[in-house]
Design an enzyme around this catalytic site. Structure first.
Site, short mmCIF file in Angstrom:
data_model
loop_
_atom_site.label_atom_id
_atom_site.label_comp_id
_atom_site.label_asym_id
_atom_site.label_seq_id
_atom_site.Cartn_x
_atom_site.Cartn_y
_atom_site.Cartn_z
N HIS A 45 -10.55 8.08 -9.60
CA HIS A 45 -10.96 9.41 -9.23
C HIS A 45 -12.35 9.30 -8.56
O HIS A 45 -12.84 10.23 -8.05
CB HIS A 45 -11.49 10.06 -10.74
CG HIS A 45 -10.26 10.60 -11.36
ND1 HIS A 45 -9.14 11.10 -11.09
CD2 HIS A 45 -9.86 9.98 -12.83
CE1 HIS A 45 -8.33 11.08 -12.25
NE2 HIS A 45 -8.71 10.54 -13.10
N ASP A 47 -3.33 5.78 -20.44
CA ASP A 47 -3.70 6.80 -21.17
C ASP A 47 -2.27 7.80 -21.41
O ASP A 47 -2.59 8.71 -22.28
CB ASP A 47 -4.92 7.66 -20.31
CG ASP A 47 -4.85 7.77 -19.07
OD1 ASP A 47 -3.68 7.50 -18.45
OD2 ASP A 47 -5.87 8.33 -18.66
N TYR A 105 -7.52 5.35 -23.56
CA TYR A 105 -8.76 5.56 -24.49
C TYR A 105 -8.26 5.21 -26.11
O TYR A 105 -9.26 5.54 -26.80
CB TYR A 105 -9.04 7.04 -24.44
CG TYR A 105 -9.32 7.57 -22.86
CD1 TYR A 105 -10.33 6.83 -22.37
CD2 TYR A 105 -8.40 7.85 -22.12
CE1 TYR A 105 -10.80 7.14 -20.96
CE2 TYR A 105 -8.58 8.01 -20.81
CZ TYR A 105 -9.57 7.55 -20.11
OH TYR A 105 -9.86 7.59 -18.82
ZN LIG Z 1 -6.41 8.74 -16.68
#
Ligand SMILES: [Zn+2]
Length: 383
Positions: free
Chosen positions: A152, A274, A313
């Site tokens: 990102h 994720d 996560y």
């Molecule tokens: Zn992600």
């Protein structure tokens, strides 16, 4: 090790693995993934994969300012490298200026400043650049960098838990040796940072499959070209509950044909996990088989490959998956029983490598996948 059916033993794949205990400590400070790095490498080590002769552990290295500025803006790089040392001031004006800059460069909220941040960012970027350089020199066939994959980060700001775009910098390095690069992003989030960097290039094909829904970060990647001038960009927007079966169908039916028509010279895989069942995000329902299938297919293309991490996560799930994928690259079967090691208790109650799927329904129905296929066909006209 598998034998070729022709009876001729294939050469072992030359695999490098970026790791040092110090780097794992540093990467474990990443606020979105506290302690994950240590746990991933500890499990890979517990399965004795780092001792194998066909795996070479390589040390991470820092990217230089010049290297970071090949993609990122100089102002952003300078601020990222020095902000930890700037004391909050009694002078209100200077404090306001600092807050404005933190905002401008995205170093707030999900990318807040942490101790070690600059060193972390320099190491992540330098290690993916090094991975690319090693492939370009033909020193290895595959380089694994589980602490990389920050998809990102933008040219002049940190975004979405990503402080630096190691991926863009790595692809730029790869381009020195390989004319055409395919980037495949399996993270549950759209790989917007990488797409933004290369969307006007016909030499880098970016393919991202991701969860797409209103309000879901980052909100881009809807399967329509981001700009009329975009070239090799393909997005595969998916719904909740994606299972291994559908991931495999999508990979074989949509991504493999893209690779055929694009004919890349090198591959970068962002393997955010994720989307695993049990991840705290709770969007998808993937297990080891889905990711494993994608990786095995990519390995079968026999092109220089960088394998990166990404989101994920739940530390124990990420460690399970990255260990399994490391063993897949090395073509070693590993036991389902988690070996005793420092973080063994994290794998309670079953202490198994496999991850059980959840009960979440897969909303990616046959009808919906036909719609997605049509979107992919439309985008692939530019490839
Ligand atoms: Zn992600």
């Amino acid at each position: 090790m598998h034998l070729a059916t022709s009876g001729k033993r294939p050469l072992p794949r030359r695999v490098a693995y970026v790791y040092s205990p110090e780097y794992a400590e540093l990467a474990s400070l990443l606020p979105s993934n506290i302690d994950r790095s240590k746990k991933v490498h500890a499990l890979v080590e517990a399965y004795s994969l780092l001792k194998l002769r066909d795996l070479c552990v390589i040390s991470p290295r820092k990217a230089t300012v010049k290297e970071l500025c090949r993609y990122h803006s100089r102002d952003f790089v300078d601020f990222l490298r020095t902000v930890e040392n700037i004391d909050e001031d009694d002078d209100d004006d200077e404090d306001d200026e600092r807050i404005d800059k933190l905002e401008e460069y995205g170093l707030q909220q999900d990318c807040s400043v942490f101790e070690g941040m600059a060193s972390y960012a320099e190491h992540v970027a330098g290690s993916t650049i090094e991975a690319a350089a090693l492939l370009a020199e033909d020193a290895f066939d595959v380089v694994i960098h589980w602490d990389g994959g920050r998809h990102h980060a933008q040219k002049d700001r940190a975004e979405g838990f990503c402080y630096i775009s190691d991926i863009v910098l790595g692809i730029m390095e790869l381009q020195k040796g390989f004319p055409k690069v395919i980037y495949i992003d399996l993270d549950v989030h759209h790989g917007d940072g990488v797409e933004n960097a290369f969307q006007f290039s016909d030499k880098v094909l970016t393919v991202s499959l991701h969860h797409f829904a209103e309000g879901f970060y980052p909100g881009t990647g809807n399967g329509r070209l981001p700009s009329p001038r975009s070239k090799a960009v393909v997005n595969i927007p998916l719904k909740s509950g994606l299972t291994d079966g559908n991931l495999i169908r999508i990979f074989d039916g949509m991504i493999e044909p893209l690779k055929e028509s694009f004919s890349p010279d090198a591959i970068v895989l962002q393997c955010g996990v994720d989307g695993m069942a049990g991840d705290t995000l709770g969007k998808w329902n993937l297990g080891l088989d889905g990711y494993g299938h994608c990786l095995k297919t990519i390995l079968s293309w026999k092109k220089p490959l960088i394998v990166l991490g990404g989101g994920g996560y739940k530390n124990s799930s990420a460690a399970r998956c990255y260990t399994y994928l490391t063993s897949t690259i090395l073509e070693r079967d590993i036991a389902d029983d988690i070996p005793e090691h420092e973080y063994f208790e994290d794998y309670a109650p079953d202490f198994q490598l496999q991850v059980e799927p959840g009960r979440q329904p897969d909303e990616n129905t046959k009808e919906y996948l036909k719609v997605v296929q049509a979107l992919v066909n439309e985008q692939a006209r530019n490839v």
